[in-house]
Structure formats: C-alpha cells, structure tokens
Enzyme design. Structure first.
Site, PDB file in Angstrom:
ATOM      1  N   LYS A 125     -42.164  -7.469  11.081  1.00  0.00           N
ATOM      2  CA  LYS A 125     -41.080  -8.036  11.905  1.00  0.00           C
ATOM      3  C   LYS A 125     -40.321  -9.021  11.024  1.00  0.00           C
ATOM      4  O   LYS A 125     -40.876  -9.564  10.075  1.00  0.00           O
ATOM      5  CB  LYS A 125     -41.660  -8.774  13.120  1.00  0.00           C
ATOM      6  CG  LYS A 125     -40.673  -8.974  14.250  1.00  0.00           C
ATOM      7  CD  LYS A 125     -40.645  -7.801  15.205  1.00  0.00           C
ATOM      8  CE  LYS A 125     -39.531  -7.927  16.213  1.00  0.00           C
ATOM      9  NZ  LYS A 125     -39.586  -6.875  17.236  1.00  0.00           N
ATOM     10  N   ASP A 165     -33.642  -5.979  17.286  1.00  0.00           N
ATOM     11  CA  ASP A 165     -34.405  -6.706  18.308  1.00  0.00           C
ATOM     12  C   ASP A 165     -33.374  -7.653  18.932  1.00  0.00           C
ATOM     13  O   ASP A 165     -32.157  -7.381  18.849  1.00  0.00           O
ATOM     14  CB  ASP A 165     -35.594  -7.459  17.670  1.00  0.00           C
ATOM     15  CG  ASP A 165     -36.562  -8.037  18.711  1.00  0.00           C
ATOM     16  OD1 ASP A 165     -37.345  -7.276  19.285  1.00  0.00           O
ATOM     17  OD2 ASP A 165     -36.524  -9.261  18.968  1.00  0.00           O
TER      18      ASP A 165
END
Ligand code: NDP
Length: 446
Positions: A125, A165
C-alpha cells in the site's frame, strides 16, 4: 504469555504511535490463534514475527509547485509488506490523514485480502498526505508527476503494482502512469485502474462496489435470503459507494443514504439511477459536496456532520473510511433491525463494533473479504496486460462473481472447520493467513 500475545506486545513496542496498525494486527492475531495452535511449525519458523514486519518501507519527499507558483512539500510512502505469493499489490491513498501507521494497517490487511482472491498477489500500500480536494487538475498533475518520479524506482509489473484508493481515481492513475512511461520508456501494466483505451480492464471501476454486493448476496444466500427489496444504507459517495448503489439498484434493493466527510443525505424515496448519475457527476467531475443532493431533490434531509448509521435499514454498506462504525453505531444498527453489514471500506468497524455484530450473529462480512473484488479485478487487469489482450465486460464480471463466491466459500468453510460457524472474521483471516504462511515456509528464511 502465549506466542500470539507476545507478538502483539512486540508489534506495539516496535511500532509506537501507530494505533491503526496495532488495531489491524490485533484483529488478525486474535482470530488466527486456533490456526497457530493447530500448526506448531508456524511458531517454530517465527512466521508471525516475519509477517508483522514489512519487507520494505519507502518514504520520500514530494516537492511540487502550486498554481500560485509557491513550492509545496508533501511526504510519499510505499509499504512493500509481503511478497510470499506474488508481486506487491495494493492501492495508493492521497488524503491529509495519511501517515506511516495508516498505510501499514492497509498494507497488512492487503496481504490476507489478496491471498483470499485466489490470485497470485502479495500485499502493499502507499500514498501521500497530499489532499486533492480543492486542487486544480494541473496541481494534481504536477503532484502526481513528482510523486511518480521517485516511486518509479521501486515498482514494476513483476515487482509492485499500485492501484487507486481514497483520493486516487482514474485522473490520478492517468497522470501517474504517464510519468512512469515517460521516465522508464516502457508501456507495461505497472498500475491498475488504468483508462480503458490504454490498458485498463472493463469492470475495474465497478469492481469493489459490485464485489461488496456480491459478497452480501452470498452471505444472504447462506441463510436462504435475498437482497431484493432490502432497505440499504451506504456511507461515502466515492468510487466504492457509487458502484455499490448501482449494483444494489440493479438487484432491486433500495439505497436511502450516502455521505461524505461533511455529513449524510437521507433520501427515503431511494437513490435511483437518475440520482446516482447526478452523484457521479457531482463527485467525479464537479468534485462538489454531497449536501448539494439535498438541495436538488425534494424530500431529502441533509444530516450535517452525521454518519448514516442512525437510519433504519436491513443492510449496511460502509464505503467511506476506517473506524466509521463504533460500538454505539453498531448497537444502533442492530437495534434498528439491520441483519447484514458488508464492508466496502477497509476496517470501517472498530473493535467494539465488530464485537456487537459478532455477538448478535448478524451477517458480518469484514472488509478483507467483502471488498476484495477491487483488487481481484486489478489482478485480472494484470493478467490481461501481460497477455496483451482485453476481455469483454461479461467475462470480467463472470470472473468477479466466481472470485467473490470463492472468497465467501473459503471464509464460511474455514470458520466451520475451526469451530466458529458463521464467523466470517475468523474464516477470512485464517484462510488468508494459512496460504501466505505456507508459502513462507516453502520459500525458506527470506
Ligand atoms: P474515494 O476517494 O473515491 O471516496 C471516499 C469517500 O469516503 C468520499 O465520499 C469521502 O468523502 C469519504 N471519506 C474519506 N475519508 C473520510 C473521513 N475521514 N471521514 C468521512 N468520510 C470520509 O475512495 P474509495 O471509494 O476508493 O474508497 C473508499 C473506501 O474503500 C476506503 O476505505 C478504501 O480503502 C476502500 N477500498 C477501496 C477500493 C477501491 O478499489 N477503490 C478497494 C478496496 C477498498 P470526502 O470527499 O468528503 O473526503
């Protein structure tokens, strides 16, 4: 102190001031304890010590100039957490609340989520504390170019493949991809969520929201129920929320709320397709606030500063951000008759809230199972890119359906196997964990 407790202690000591990371690790460790007891080889090989330590953490300066020609400096991150079953894979988040602890929680969750998809993807991430809200397209572009100028040294189609995201949608992926291509002089599937004319997959924008609804259908099916006619609350109004509403409408459910960080709209008549088109334009093109929905449509209330959980519903789809449902919210949902929660967002329910859902035995699909459709179709985008082909919409949707069904089955059957029937938290965590742990055992001490 048990092995699992000692690891939690170590994680808190070694990563101070990262409460979201502690929360995500604790939730996983608490639920995989039965698997650790069944497989002593995990403790012998120090699997949990290795699994809770990222393989690599990259932090960098992101200098850029705003429209007034002033220099701005943000911080960029990429957490390459675990590559036991495939290249690192996970989104980029641009939001002012981003710091190391948030991204470590998200990357850690991603390891197990990606494992559940059945596709070969490790966990990662990244992101920045940059806030795209209120910035011009040119400012966003200059930021993305500076961010990628550094990030491109660490990623690649077989190494690490970021996606979107919060705050990173099609526009940002375009700017990031353009800069990667320019610096590396290669057109490869290094990012997912790309535009359809330049390597993107059909159904990728829809995948997380659609997947969360498919997961809900599977949970309902296990109790011989159906989504048709259900009153649903959805939080957020971004990518995940929008396509959750679209799929719920297609299946004959009625969505009565949406929200953003300023408040919630309550529309008793339902967010039909025409109103959803308005929301998509408002959020994706005009980049306005959800309160405008209440000004436009009669009979709609805007609840300033509130989240949707006080509104009566059958099914809830939290699709905004972490810790948006606390213990009191969860108790209100249950008291009002909510029978299902399918998490489009990552870790939207805090530990007290999770306890309420599990104690009341409602159908509770945790994010790493329920929202895995997004990364699953990202995996399908990678597969299409490496074969230089483009599958039709029906083909991608069929595979998404199959993957969500398989995730549901793995979580359901694993929970039964370990003596926790109906507990999708235990089921998803153990099923995701054992696949990664076994791969780590096979690959030796790396
Ligand atoms: P978007 O940026 O498209 O939308 C985010 C939405 O959540 C916006 O409505 C935003 O409101 C709201 N929101 C964000 N932060 C907060 C906050 N702190 N408080 C209240 N509201 C907030 O993001 P996505 O839809 O892509 O992501 C939503 C969630 O889904 C995240 O948890 C993400 O990690 C998760 N997820 C996303 C996937 C994807 O494919 N995109 C895949 C799997 C999970 P505002 O505009 O006011 O900030």
């Amino acid at each position: 102190m048990s092995y699992v407790e000692s690891i939690m202690d170590l994680v808190v000591r070694r990563n101070p001031a990262e409460p979201e990371f502690h929360q995500a690790v604790k939730e996983v460790l608490d639920s995989i304890a039965p698997a650790i007891a069944r497989h002593p080889e995990y403790e012998k090989n120090r699997i949990l010590e290795r699994l809770t330590e990222p393989e690599r953490v990259i932090m960098f300066r992101v200098p850029w100039t705003d429209d007034k020609n002033q220099i701005q400096v943000n911080r960029g991150f990429r957490i390459e957490f675990n590559s036991a079953i495939g290249p690192y894979k996970g989104g980029l988040r641009f939001h002012p609340t981003v710091y190391l602890g948030i991204l470590k929680f998200l990357a850690f969750e991603q390891i197990f989520k990606n494992s559940l998809t059945t596709l070969p993807m490790g966990g990662g991430k990244g992101g920045s504390d940059f806030d795209p809200k209120g910035k011009s397209d040119m400012e966003v572009m200059r930021f993305c170019q500076s961010f990628m100028t550094e990030l491109c040294k660490y990623i690649g189609p077989d190494t690490d493949v970021p996606a979107g995201d919060i705050g990173v949608g099609g526009r940002e992926i375009g700017y990031l991809f353009g800069q990667y291509k320019r610096i590396r002089n290669e057109f490869t599937g290094v990012l997912t969520g790309k535009g359809l004319n330049w390597g993107g997959s059909l159904i990728r924008p829809e995948a997380t929201g659609y997947g969360a609804v498919y997961f809900a259908q599977n949970m309902l099916g296990a109790r011989d129920m159906d989504i048709r006619g259900k009153i649903c609350t959805v939080s957020g109004s971004g990518n995940v929320a929008q396509y959750t509403v679209e799929k719920l409408n297609q299946l004959g459910a009625k969505v009565v709320t949406l929200s953003d960080s300023n408040g919630t709209i309550f529309d008793p008549a339902g967010v039909d397709d025409e109103k959803l088109a308005f929301v998509m334009d408002l959020k994706n093109v005009r980049r306005g606030r959800i309160s405008e929905y209440a000004n436009k449509y009669p009979g709609v209330k805007f609840l300033a500063g509130e989240r949707p959980w006080g509104i009566k519903c059958d099914c809830a789809f939290p699709s905004a951000t972490q810790n948006e449902i606390n213990g009191a919210d969860a108790a209100t949902l249950v008291k009002n008759g909510c029978i299902l929660v399918s998490e489009g967002a990552n870790m939207p329910t805090d530990p007290d809230g999770v306890k309420v859902f599990l104690d009341n035995k409602i159908l509770y699909g945790p994010g790493k199972a329920a929202n895995a459709g997004g990364v699953a179709v990202s995996g399908l985008e990678m597969a299409q890119n490496s074969q230089h082909v483009c599958w039709p919409r029906e083909e991608v949707d069929r595979r998404l359906h199959q993957i969500m069904e398989s995730i549901h089955r793995q979580a359901y059957e694993t929970a039964e196997d370990y003596g926790f029937p109906g507990n999708y938290v235990v089921g998803a965590n153990i099923a995701g964990f054992t696949k990664v742990a076994d791969a780590m055992l096979d690959q030796g001490l790396v």
